[in-house]
Design a protein around this motif. Structure first.
Motif, PDB file in Angstrom:
ATOM      1  N   PRO A   1      14.901  70.305  43.522  1.00 30.37           N
ATOM      2  CA  PRO A   1      14.620  68.885  42.688  1.00 30.37           C
ATOM      3  C   PRO A   1      14.926  69.141  41.361  1.00 30.37           C
ATOM      4  CG  PRO A   1      12.710  69.404  44.006  1.00 30.37           C
ATOM      5  CD  PRO A   1      13.582  70.608  44.154  1.00 30.37           C
ATOM      6  N   VAL A   2      15.320  70.108  40.680  1.00 27.96           N
ATOM      7  CA  VAL A   2      15.771  70.020  39.228  1.00 27.96           C
ATOM      8  C   VAL A   2      17.399  69.729  39.034  1.00 27.96           C
ATOM      9  CG1 VAL A   2      13.909  71.670  38.531  1.00 27.96           C
ATOM     10  CG2 VAL A   2      16.209  72.454  39.315  1.00 27.96           C
ATOM     11  N   SER A   3      17.978  69.993  40.178  1.00 26.29           N
ATOM     12  CA  SER A   3      19.306  69.538  40.273  1.00 26.29           C
ATOM     13  C   SER A   3      19.720  68.083  40.169  1.00 26.29           C
ATOM     14  CB  SER A   3      19.884  70.189  41.657  1.00 26.29           C
ATOM     15  OG  SER A   3      19.745  71.416  41.853  1.00 26.29           O
ATOM     16  N   HIS A   4      20.870  67.992  39.926  1.00 24.84           N
ATOM     17  CA  HIS A   4      21.451  66.412  39.668  1.00 24.84           C
ATOM     18  C   HIS A   4      21.778  65.991  41.094  1.00 24.84           C
ATOM     19  CE1 HIS A   4      23.711  63.055  38.458  1.00 24.84           C
ATOM     20  NE2 HIS A   4      24.833  63.437  39.284  1.00 24.84           N
ATOM     21  N   ASN A   5      21.347  64.755  41.333  1.00 24.31           N
ATOM     22  CA  ASN A   5      21.617  64.264  42.893  1.00 24.31           C
ATOM     23  C   ASN A   5      21.135  65.056  43.870  1.00 24.31           C
ATOM     24  OD1 ASN A   5      22.755  62.000  43.981  1.00 24.31           O
ATOM     25  ND2 ASN A   5      24.676  62.889  44.252  1.00 24.31           N
ATOM     26  N   TRP A   6      19.936  65.653  43.747  1.00 29.79           N
ATOM     27  CA  TRP A   6      19.383  66.500  44.950  1.00 29.79           C
ATOM     28  C   TRP A   6      18.949  65.742  45.909  1.00 29.79           C
ATOM     29  CZ3 TRP A   6      14.478  66.810  46.816  1.00 29.79           C
ATOM     30  CH2 TRP A   6      13.603  65.892  46.501  1.00 29.79           C
ATOM     31  N   GLU A   7      18.356  64.462  45.625  1.00 29.10           N
ATOM     32  CA  GLU A   7      18.169  63.464  46.752  1.00 29.10           C
ATOM     33  C   GLU A   7      19.139  63.184  47.922  1.00 29.10           C
ATOM     34  OE1 GLU A   7      17.847  62.640  43.413  1.00 29.10           O
ATOM     35  OE2 GLU A   7      15.740  62.249  43.138  1.00 29.10           O
TER      36      GLU A   7
END
Length: 130
Positions: free
Chosen positions: A19-25
């Motif tokens: 979840p800390v990653s860009h665009n993880w969703e």
């Protein structure tokens, strides 16, 4: 694209960025969709609302777990009258046991992703109110 691989839990799906990653969703949505039967791909509501997708995936996995348990528990009673030999029944029971392990791992991963998506949605709502 930066792939943060900080491990949240051993049950966190490898193909889903943290979840800390860009665009993880988007990686979460892709993974959750892969767990559903293909016929669900046509329902845009599920992909537009990741929390709904996660909920539906959780329910789908729970139903699969129940189905596999019933199949495993009824093998010895229902398969001999169908002409299935004992060695095949034992192989089927081992197959179902392995599938239960796999489904249990998936269920834990879905729960973690679902919780992270919910936290992300709650955070976005709080930021929108400010």
């Amino acid at each position: 694209m930066s792939h943060h691989r900080t491990q949240i839990s051993d049950d966190w799906p490898y193909s889903v960025l943290t979840p800390v990653s860009h665009n993880w969703e988007s990686t979460a949505v892709r993974w959750l969709r892969e767990l559903l039967p293909a016929r669900y791909a046509g329902y845009a509501t599920l992909t537009r609302h990741p929390v709904l997708l996660a909920r539906h995936t959780r329910l789908q996995i729970e139903h699969e777990i129940r189905a596999v348990r019933v199949a495993m528990q009824t093998c010895r009673a229902e398969l001999p009258p169908m002409g299935v030999a004992d060695p095949t029944i034992e192989c089927a029971i081992r197959m179902y046991a392995a599938e239960l392990e796999q489904l249990s791992r998936l269920a834990r991963g879905v729960r973690l992703v679902s919780e992270a998506l919910q936290a992300s949605t709650d955070g976005a709502r709080r930021r929108a109110r400010v």
